[in-house]
Design an enzyme around this catalytic site. Structure first.
Site, mmCIF file in Angstrom:
data_model
loop_
_atom_site.group_PDB
_atom_site.id
_atom_site.type_symbol
_atom_site.label_atom_id
_atom_site.label_comp_id
_atom_site.label_asym_id
_atom_site.label_seq_id
_atom_site.Cartn_x
_atom_site.Cartn_y
_atom_site.Cartn_z
ATOM 1 N N SER A 33 0.849 -1.094 -0.100
ATOM 2 C CA SER A 33 0.137 0.069 -0.010
ATOM 3 C C SER A 33 0.936 1.089 -0.048
ATOM 4 C CB SER A 33 -0.928 -0.033 1.192
ATOM 5 O OG SER A 33 -1.761 1.098 1.474
ATOM 6 N N LYS A 73 -1.055 -1.228 -4.373
ATOM 7 C CA LYS A 73 -2.208 -0.440 -4.197
ATOM 8 C C LYS A 73 -1.761 1.171 -3.948
ATOM 9 C CE LYS A 73 -4.632 0.067 0.256
ATOM 10 N NZ LYS A 73 -5.618 -0.668 1.229
ATOM 11 N N LYS A 110 -2.706 5.161 -2.894
ATOM 12 C CA LYS A 110 -3.723 5.888 -1.845
ATOM 13 C C LYS A 110 -4.137 7.006 -2.805
ATOM 14 C CE LYS A 110 -4.053 3.758 2.035
ATOM 15 N NZ LYS A 110 -5.092 3.309 2.513
ATOM 16 N N ASP A 165 -7.124 3.115 -3.472
ATOM 17 C CA ASP A 165 -7.735 3.193 -2.048
ATOM 18 C C ASP A 165 -7.802 4.638 -1.729
ATOM 19 O OD1 ASP A 165 -8.894 2.838 0.600
ATOM 20 O OD2 ASP A 165 -7.225 1.870 1.247
ATOM 21 N N GLU A 198 -10.854 1.049 -3.877
ATOM 22 C CA GLU A 198 -11.239 0.610 -2.505
ATOM 23 C C GLU A 198 -12.248 1.874 -1.611
ATOM 24 O OE1 GLU A 198 -8.024 -1.034 -0.250
ATOM 25 O OE2 GLU A 198 -9.000 -0.792 1.559
ATOM 26 N N ASP A 238 -13.789 -1.499 2.615
ATOM 27 C CA ASP A 238 -12.905 -1.733 3.679
ATOM 28 C C ASP A 238 -13.708 -1.430 4.922
ATOM 29 O OD1 ASP A 238 -10.872 -1.513 5.713
ATOM 30 O OD2 ASP A 238 -9.452 -0.258 4.508
ATOM 31 N N LYS A 265 -9.956 -6.945 7.297
ATOM 32 C CA LYS A 265 -8.897 -6.637 8.413
ATOM 33 C C LYS A 265 -9.670 -7.270 9.668
ATOM 34 C CE LYS A 265 -7.711 -2.338 6.560
ATOM 35 N NZ LYS A 265 -7.678 -0.932 6.709
ATOM 36 N N GLY A 308 -4.113 -4.235 5.899
ATOM 37 C CA GLY A 308 -3.246 -3.888 7.044
ATOM 38 C C GLY A 308 -3.684 -2.686 7.809
HETATM 39 O O1 OSB Z 1 -7.072 1.626 4.290
HETATM 40 O O2 OSB Z 1 -6.232 0.083 4.069
HETATM 41 C C1 OSB Z 1 -6.178 1.162 4.432
HETATM 42 C C2 OSB Z 1 -3.130 2.013 6.642
HETATM 43 C C3 OSB Z 1 -3.714 2.761 7.930
HETATM 44 C C4 OSB Z 1 -5.072 2.670 7.745
HETATM 45 C C5 OSB Z 1 -5.946 2.422 6.659
HETATM 46 C C6 OSB Z 1 -5.228 1.593 5.860
HETATM 47 C C7 OSB Z 1 -3.660 1.533 5.778
HETATM 48 C C8 OSB Z 1 -3.046 0.748 4.633
HETATM 49 C C9 OSB Z 1 -1.827 0.189 4.980
HETATM 50 O O3 OSB Z 1 -3.523 0.786 3.382
HETATM 51 C C10 OSB Z 1 -1.694 -1.136 4.841
HETATM 52 C C11 OSB Z 1 -0.673 -1.651 5.522
HETATM 53 O O4 OSB Z 1 -0.461 -2.095 6.630
HETATM 54 O O5 OSB Z 1 0.275 -2.354 4.817
HETATM 55 MG MG MG Z 2 -8.292 0.645 2.896
#
Ligand code: OSB
Ligand code: MG
Length: 374
Positions: free
Chosen positions: A137, A163, A165, A191, A216, A241, A265, A293
């Site tokens: 991510s 992924k 953001k 995401d 996402e 999510d 998660k 995660g």
């Molecule tokens: O939306 O998936 C998410 C990290 C913090 C809060 C929300 C998210 C995330 C990530 C990181 O995308 C995923 C990871 O732990 O590698």
């Molecule tokens: Mg997410």
């Protein structure tokens, strides 16, 4: 099984680099760890995924600390538990919300049971896979060029899914440049962490032509109906999510058509029991799932990896090795990536298969509390 004692600890772990999502940036992870001990001295560690700020969900490490101490831990401490799946009903009854607090306790009970039995957590929950594909991510970058450089480097490391953001303004231009430079074949998704509203529909339909694996959580946690309207306009699957707080929300998603993929998660849905229930529901409905995660340390990541060994986890998750986030993780051995971009599950070891570096944790601890039955 009887949980005799739970030690709560807060540690601080500095991220290698700041992680920026649409609703905020994390520089350092404040992590809540639990150390559960049974009557025979078996020990299990678990992790609460709540962040420092209530920007991802309403929970924070501070609300979770309070809810674990006052409400979640007392429900399992000193109770005779036949099986770890008995923990979730105890935590759920007349106790609204606070899934992240509940999950830390619930997951610890699963790990404790696996360690008592001397079996891998993956196998205890019915996992079949022995190696897990990694995915990364990538936080919001300062420019399309910076993003392209980052993605290219990560692909070279072997990740099976990228992924990115996004938020309004850091989306169409960034992803278009990425596709133009790196081609149509890289396994790419975005995401939004709820950064959009229906007024941004044009931006989201502009992403639709980019061949993304999924988009996402474009809209808010409670916006299942708006997600359903959007999904009708898009060829790209929507993945939920934040919206999926438990199996009931998956049923809503299915009936409304709010999405076609689910990010599970365990920390968000209340632990392993609810995660398995969501997995089973999605498998039956033909909905692919993957494991997300929350910038966990190696402790929390161990649970995510075990969960991802279930047969319905057909897409690579946000599962990266320890070195992605940490200069030094708190577990021995650290999670590491094989040359084929997978992480091997230590199936010959009990539980998640890693040990906590207790001295390191002790040196990082800023507060702790000991909870016992009664
Ligand atoms: O939306 O998936 C998410 C990290 C913090 C809060 C929300 C998210 C995330 C990530 C990181 O995308 C995923 C990871 O732990 O590698
Ligand atoms: Mg997410």
């Amino acid at each position: 099984m009887n949980v005799e004692r739970i030690i709560m600890r807060e540690i601080a772990l500095k991220l290698k680099e700041p992680f920026r999502i649409s609703s905020g940036t994390t520089f350092e992870r404040r992590i809540l760890l639990l150390e559960l001990t049974d009557g025979e001295g078996t020990v299990a560690w678990s992790e609460c995924v709540a962040g420092e700020y209530p920007n991802y969900s309403s929970e924070t490490i501070d609300t979770a600390w309070l809810m674990i101490r006052e409400h979640a831990a007392p429900r399992v401490l000193g109770r005779d538990l036949e099986h770890p799946s008995d923990a979730w009903p105890l935590l759920e009854r007349d106790f609204r919300g606070h899934n992240m607090a509940k999950a830390a306790v619930e997951m610890g009970v699963w790990e404790l049971h696996a360690r008592r039995k001397g079996i891998a957590l993956s196998r205890l929950i019915g996992g079949k896979r022995s190696s897990i594909e990694t995915g990364i991510s990538i936080g919001i970058q300062s420019s399309p060029g910076a993003l392209i450089e980052e993605v290219a480097a990560r692909l070279a490391e072997g990740y099976h899914k990228i992924k990115v953001k996004v938020m309004p303004g850091s989306d169409v231009e960034y992803l278009t440049a990425l596709r133009d430079t790196l081609g149509p074949d890289i396994p790419l998704m975005v995401d939004a962490n709820s950064a959009y509203t229906p007024a941004d529909t044009n931006r989201l339909t502009a992403l639709d032509g980019l061949g993304l694996m999924m988009i996402e959580q474009p809209f808010g946690t409670d916006d299942l109906l708006q997600h359903a309207h959007l999904q009708k306009l898009l060829t790209t699957p929507i993945c939920l999510d934040e919206s999926i707080t438990g199996p009931d929300r998956v049923r809503d998603m299915l009936e409304l058509g709010s999405g076609r993929i689910v990010n599970i998660k365990p920390g968000r849905v209340g632990g392993m029991g609810p995660s398995i229930a969501i997995h089973d529901l999605c498998l039956e409905a033909g909905i692919p799932v993957w494991c997300g995660g929350m910038l966990e340390s190696g402790v929390g990541r161990g649970y995510n990896l075990a969960l991802a060994s279930l047969p319905g986890f057909t897409l690579p998750g946000d599962l990266s090795p320890s070195a992605r986030y940490w200069e030094r993780d708190i577990i021995i051995p650290e999670w590491s990536m094989e040359s084929d971009g997978t992480i091997t599950l230590p199936l010959d070891e009990p539980g998640t298969g890693v040990e906590v570096d207790a001295d390191l944790v002790e040196s990082l601890t800023s507060r702790s509390e000991v909870l016992t039955a009664g």
